[in-house]
Motif scaffolding. Structure first.
Motif, short mmCIF file in Angstrom:
data_model
loop_
_atom_site.label_atom_id
_atom_site.label_comp_id
_atom_site.label_asym_id
_atom_site.label_seq_id
_atom_site.Cartn_x
_atom_site.Cartn_y
_atom_site.Cartn_z
N PRO A 298 0.34 4.97 -10.85
CA PRO A 298 -0.04 5.27 -12.24
C PRO A 298 1.16 5.31 -13.19
CG PRO A 298 -1.26 6.66 -10.73
CD PRO A 298 -0.23 5.94 -9.90
N LYS A 299 2.37 5.53 -12.64
CA LYS A 299 3.55 5.52 -13.50
C LYS A 299 4.07 4.10 -13.74
CE LYS A 299 5.44 9.34 -11.28
NZ LYS A 299 6.64 9.89 -10.70
N LYS A 300 3.30 3.14 -13.29
CA LYS A 300 3.63 1.72 -13.45
C LYS A 300 4.84 1.29 -12.63
CE LYS A 300 1.65 1.73 -18.08
NZ LYS A 300 1.76 1.31 -19.46
N GLU A 301 5.16 2.04 -11.59
CA GLU A 301 6.23 1.63 -10.70
C GLU A 301 5.64 0.76 -9.60
OE1 GLU A 301 8.66 5.86 -11.14
OE2 GLU A 301 7.13 5.58 -9.60
N ILE A 302 6.38 -0.29 -9.25
CA ILE A 302 5.89 -1.19 -8.21
C ILE A 302 6.07 -0.53 -6.85
CG2 ILE A 302 6.23 -3.44 -7.11
CD1 ILE A 302 7.23 -4.38 -9.89
N THR A 303 4.98 -0.41 -6.08
CA THR A 303 5.08 0.28 -4.80
C THR A 303 4.94 -0.67 -3.61
OG1 THR A 303 2.71 0.73 -4.86
CG2 THR A 303 4.17 2.44 -5.72
N ALA A 304 4.36 -1.82 -3.82
CA ALA A 304 4.21 -2.75 -2.70
C ALA A 304 4.07 -4.18 -3.20
CB ALA A 304 2.98 -2.39 -1.86
N ILE A 305 4.67 -5.10 -2.44
CA ILE A 305 4.49 -6.53 -2.72
C ILE A 305 4.14 -7.21 -1.40
CG2 ILE A 305 5.58 -8.68 -3.48
CD1 ILE A 305 7.42 -7.04 -5.26
N TYR A 306 3.04 -7.93 -1.40
CA TYR A 306 2.66 -8.69 -0.20
C TYR A 306 2.77 -10.17 -0.51
CZ TYR A 306 0.93 -4.32 1.68
OH TYR A 306 0.85 -3.04 2.16
N LEU A 307 3.47 -10.88 0.36
CA LEU A 307 3.60 -12.33 0.18
C LEU A 307 2.67 -13.06 1.15
CD1 LEU A 307 7.49 -12.67 -0.15
CD2 LEU A 307 5.79 -12.36 -1.95
N THR A 308 2.27 -14.23 0.76
CA THR A 308 1.36 -15.02 1.59
C THR A 308 1.96 -15.27 2.97
OG1 THR A 308 0.86 -16.15 -0.45
CG2 THR A 308 -0.10 -17.06 1.54
N GLY A 309 1.26 -14.92 4.00
CA GLY A 309 1.71 -15.22 5.35
C GLY A 309 2.65 -14.18 5.93
N ILE A 310 3.02 -13.17 5.14
CA ILE A 310 3.88 -12.11 5.68
C ILE A 310 3.07 -10.82 5.69
CG2 ILE A 310 6.00 -10.78 5.31
CD1 ILE A 310 7.24 -13.28 4.15
N PRO A 311 2.79 -10.30 6.88
CA PRO A 311 1.77 -9.26 6.98
C PRO A 311 2.26 -7.84 6.68
CG PRO A 311 2.51 -9.90 9.14
CD PRO A 311 3.29 -10.73 8.17
N TYR A 312 3.36 -7.68 5.98
CA TYR A 312 3.77 -6.32 5.64
C TYR A 312 4.30 -6.28 4.21
CZ TYR A 312 8.11 -8.59 7.08
OH TYR A 312 9.13 -9.49 7.22
N ASN A 313 4.37 -5.06 3.69
CA ASN A 313 4.90 -4.82 2.36
C ASN A 313 6.40 -5.11 2.37
OD1 ASN A 313 5.87 -3.76 0.00
ND2 ASN A 313 5.20 -1.66 0.42
N ILE A 314 6.85 -6.05 1.55
CA ILE A 314 8.26 -6.44 1.62
C ILE A 314 9.20 -5.38 1.03
CG2 ILE A 314 7.72 -8.92 1.55
CD1 ILE A 314 8.88 -8.86 -1.36
N LEU A 315 8.65 -4.37 0.39
CA LEU A 315 9.50 -3.30 -0.15
C LEU A 315 9.83 -2.25 0.92
CD1 LEU A 315 8.00 -2.73 -3.68
CD2 LEU A 315 9.66 -4.40 -2.90
N LYS A 316 9.06 -2.25 2.00
CA LYS A 316 9.33 -1.32 3.10
C LYS A 316 10.50 -1.87 3.90
CE LYS A 316 6.67 2.18 3.01
NZ LYS A 316 5.47 1.95 2.22
N LYS A 317 11.48 -1.00 4.15
CA LYS A 317 12.60 -1.43 4.98
C LYS A 317 12.10 -1.71 6.39
CE LYS A 317 16.39 -0.80 2.38
NZ LYS A 317 15.66 -1.27 1.20
#
Ligand code: ZN
Length: 466
Positions: free
Chosen positions: A444-463
């Motif tokens: 809700p604070k408009k911060e990006i919390t997750a990005i999923y790319l096609t074919g990559i099954p995890y959130n790329i922002l997670k280390k």
């Protein structure tokens, strides 16, 4: 030339569609497109067991014993429930020289626009999606038939009216709301604002449902309200209980057209179209713009809020170029990190070697097959012609063995470039990011919390540590 055809129809459990409706659709289609002689019809009634299909079995042996040019079906799913069975059956028919034509699915535009071969069918991909389409269209044929038989379809009588023993009458309460909707739109309110106002005033839609923008729109373009009726043959007739004056109706239509024309003016390409998810309701956000003094502001807004109003979701507004820039920076960082590059390479090697192994096995099997064919030829079990056909088949299969990397190539290609984005994205940006980005989540604070790319099954922002 197709001169002799066979028809097959099967009733299924998930839809109300009679065998007679299917057969008459097949007959019509044949008359219109082929003009061929119908030499036989086979049908299967609804039965408890899926495998219990005497008509189908009879049809199969009929095709074998009789010279037919084509088999007509309403949809391919009439022939088999499973894709594998369907492909097998098509093989069988191809072998007999019988073209299988689905009159509602013309996927191939070449050569023969109605017959579909097994390769095209496998290209259909997900059988589930195929089935969903099938169910939808089957419902349409049920409706169509009711209509053709002259039965009244209750959905013909719109909001604002009631069906009373064969007669259309005005429902005064609803009619008042319809008039209000037209008046408010003529005064300049949009679909979702009108929905909001009705909901706020506690004036609910039928079945105590809240109003949504799409319903308002449907009411605003329905000419039943000025006395028009579309008859079962597509002719326009009139009824004598209009709710809206012609004048108001056509004012509203020209307003709607003007607004649509204005929409087309905006050519900005929103690269996160249908990718950004509203944190409040989970719907995708839709591109929006507003004109403020001289400047146009572009932003993403919760699609539900935009179409249905704030009583359905409080919604989120996110500045378009800000969020786009941030997302691209994050993707860039991910793609160019050592961990990712190494990981991509490792996964590629792993996947490719397993595919290679599988291919080797397949090649072996093909060789085996080839040997077997030659053996049968030597023994005189097959003739010259059959031999060359069989060998050709083996060669074809061999050509189809392919390598497929796990990480999609479009993302691997990004390894070579630094990703940036301008305030006004180009067409190339739009195509690229629409393809590689699956989903972007914000809080809700408009911060990006997750990005999923096609074919990559995890959130790329997670280390990822491994
Ligand atoms: Zn929302």
């Amino acid at each position: 030339m197709t001169s002799k055809v066979v028809l097959y129809a099967r009733q299924s459990t998930d839809i109300q569609q009679s065998i007679s409706a299917q057969i008459s659709a097949l007959m019509d289609w044949n008359n219109k497109h082929l003009g061929a002689e119908v030499i036989s019809k086979f049908t299967d009634e609804l039965s408890g067991k899926n495998t219990d299909r005497p008509g189908f079995i009879e049809m199969k042996s009929f095709l074998k014993d009789t010279q037919a040019d084509a088999l007509l079906v309403w949809r391919y799913d009439r022939l088999a429930r499973k894709l594998i069975d369907l492909v097998q059956f098509l093989d069988y028919c191809a072998h007999l020289g019988v073209k299988v034509i689905s009159i509602t699915e013309s996927l191939s535009e070449e050569n023969n626009s109605y017959a579909m071969d097994k390769f095209q069918i496998s290209m259909l991909g997900a059988w589930a999606e195929y089935q969903r389409k099938v169910i939808k269209e089957n419902q349409q044929i049920g409706f169509q038939q009711k209509y053709n038989e002259g039965r009244i379809v209750s959905s013909q009588v719109p909001y604002g009216y009631r069906w009373n023993e064969g007669e259309v009458i005005i429902d005064e309460f609803e009619a008042e709301i319809v008039r209000k909707i037209y008046d408010q739109y003529a005064q300049g309110l949009g679909y979702s604002r009108i929905a909001d106002q009705l909901n706020d005033a506690g004036l609910l839609n039928r079945n105590d449902k809240k109003w949504v923008g799409a319903r308002i729109q449907a009411i605003l373009k329905n000419d039943f309200y000025i006395g028009q009726v579309t008859s079962k043959y597509g002719n326009k007739n009139r009824h004598d209980v209009p709710i809206i004056s012609m004048n108001l109706f056509y004012t509203v239509q020209s307003l709607r057209e003007a607004k649509q024309a204005h929409k087309k003016w905006v050519v900005r390409r929103f690269i996160l179209r249908k990718k950004l998810i509203c944190p409040y309701c989970g719907t995708v956000c839709t591109p929006q713009h507003t004109l403020n003094s001289d400047k146009t502001y572009y932003y993403y807004r919760c699609a539900r809020t935009s179409s249905d109003g704030t009583s359905h979701c409080k919604g989120i507004n996110i500045n378009a170029s800000d969020v786009e820039k941030e997302v691209i920076q994050l993707i860039n960082r991910f793609v160019h990190s050592d961990v990712t590059i190494e990981k991509i390479q490792r996964q590629l090697e792993k996947k490719n070697s397993s595919i290679a192994r599988a291919n080797q096995q397949k090649e072996k099997n093909l060789l085996q097959r080839q040997k077997l064919i030659l053996l049968r030829y030597e023994k005189g079990e097959i003739n010259d012609e059959q031999l060359s056909a069989a060998l050709k088949n083996v060669r074809k299969r061999k050509q189809k063995l392919k390598f497929e990397p796990l990480i999609p190539e479009n993302i691997i290609e990004l390894l070579d470039s630094q990703l940036t984005i301008d305030k006004v994205p180009t067409l190339a940006d739009f195509i690229l990011y629409q393809e590689i980005i699956e989903k972007v989540l914000v809080n809700p604070k408009k911060e990006i919390t997750a990005i999923y790319l096609t074919g990559i099954p995890y959130n790329i922002l997670k280390k990822v540590d491994n």
